[in-house]
Design a protein around this motif. Sequence first.
Motif, PDB file in Angstrom:
ATOM      1  N   UNK A   1      -3.462 -13.566   4.898  1.00 23.26           N
ATOM      2  CA  UNK A   1      -3.165 -12.505   5.850  1.00 23.26           C
ATOM      3  C   UNK A   1      -3.868 -11.225   5.404  1.00 23.26           C
ATOM      4  N   UNK A   2      -4.698 -10.614   6.260  1.00 23.80           N
ATOM      5  CA  UNK A   2      -5.413  -9.394   5.871  1.00 23.80           C
ATOM      6  C   UNK A   2      -4.496  -8.274   5.381  1.00 23.80           C
ATOM      7  N   UNK A   3      -3.235  -8.262   5.801  1.00 19.46           N
ATOM      8  CA  UNK A   3      -2.302  -7.235   5.345  1.00 19.46           C
ATOM      9  C   UNK A   3      -2.048  -7.334   3.844  1.00 19.46           C
ATOM     10  N   UNK A   4      -2.308  -8.510   3.261  1.00 19.68           N
ATOM     11  CA  UNK A   4      -2.055  -8.733   1.836  1.00 19.68           C
ATOM     12  C   UNK A   4      -3.342  -8.920   1.032  1.00 19.68           C
ATOM     13  N   UNK A   5      -4.464  -8.501   1.627  1.00 22.59           N
ATOM     14  CA  UNK A   5      -5.758  -8.598   0.968  1.00 22.59           C
ATOM     15  C   UNK A   5      -6.414  -7.223   0.938  1.00 22.59           C
TER      16      UNK A   5
ATOM     17  N   UNK B   1      -8.142 -10.051  -2.704  1.00 23.97           N
ATOM     18  CA  UNK B   1      -9.043  -9.268  -1.868  1.00 23.97           C
ATOM     19  C   UNK B   1      -9.545 -10.106  -0.695  1.00 23.97           C
ATOM     20  N   UNK B   2     -10.104  -9.407   0.284  1.00 22.20           N
ATOM     21  CA  UNK B   2     -10.720 -10.074   1.430  1.00 22.20           C
ATOM     22  C   UNK B   2     -11.722 -11.095   0.908  1.00 22.20           C
ATOM     23  N   UNK B   3     -11.703 -12.248   1.512  1.00 21.93           N
ATOM     24  CA  UNK B   3     -12.509 -13.374   1.062  1.00 21.93           C
ATOM     25  C   UNK B   3     -11.623 -14.463   0.493  1.00 21.93           C
ATOM     26  N   UNK B   4     -10.429 -14.069   0.042  1.00 25.38           N
ATOM     27  CA  UNK B   4      -9.502 -15.048  -0.520  1.00 25.38           C
ATOM     28  C   UNK B   4      -9.023 -16.052   0.528  1.00 25.38           C
TER      29      UNK B   4
ATOM     30  N   UNK C   1       0.790  -1.228   0.000  1.00 24.34           N
ATOM     31  CA  UNK C   1       0.000   0.000   0.000  1.00 24.34           C
ATOM     32  C   UNK C   1       0.826   1.284   0.000  1.00 24.34           C
ATOM     33  N   UNK C   2       1.940   1.366   0.721  1.00 23.64           N
ATOM     34  CA  UNK C   2       2.717   2.618   0.708  1.00 23.64           C
ATOM     35  C   UNK C   2       3.234   3.003  -0.683  1.00 23.64           C
ATOM     36  N   UNK C   3       3.227   2.083  -1.613  1.00 23.63           N
ATOM     37  CA  UNK C   3       3.728   2.353  -2.962  1.00 23.63           C
ATOM     38  C   UNK C   3       2.677   2.981  -3.880  1.00 23.63           C
TER      39      UNK C   3
END
Length: 150
Positions: free
Chosen positions: A99-103, A88-91, A66-68
């Motif tokens: 991990x929610x940080x990557x969704x 996305x969330x749900x995956x 996200x910072x990018x």
Amino acid sequence: MACGGGRHLRWLSARGFELTGVDRDAAAVADLAAQARVLVADIENDRWPLADERFDAVVVANYLWRPLWPVLRNSLADGGVLIYETFAVGNEVFGKPSNPAFLLRGGELLEACHGLHVVAYEDGVLEAPTRCVQRIAAIQRPSPGAHHPL
């Protein structure tokens, strides 16, 4: 961006596009030099290596840092297109990443492209393999006074 082994880079190269690939894994990009200028860079921990360059397109698939996002938007030339797809969330129901940080949260990619001209957006479940994704195609609006058809 985060081109890995170059699946999209190879496809675009075969269609005559001039390309730049960026990834932190030197081994993954080692055989891409014939198709593109390739930069090995840790874009999560170091400075963006292409800060003074603008591109007609930026393609990102299956990667989320996200910072990018502001850097990617600033890397678009007037009229340049951002093509972005990631999980996305749900995956987490279907596998990794979980991990929610990557969704992406619902509508998050659309929010990240606020101010760009969105020409396509999807948020849902895809098959083969089954996964939850968001994807977008969005165009950088020309600077005031610039002539560029949209």
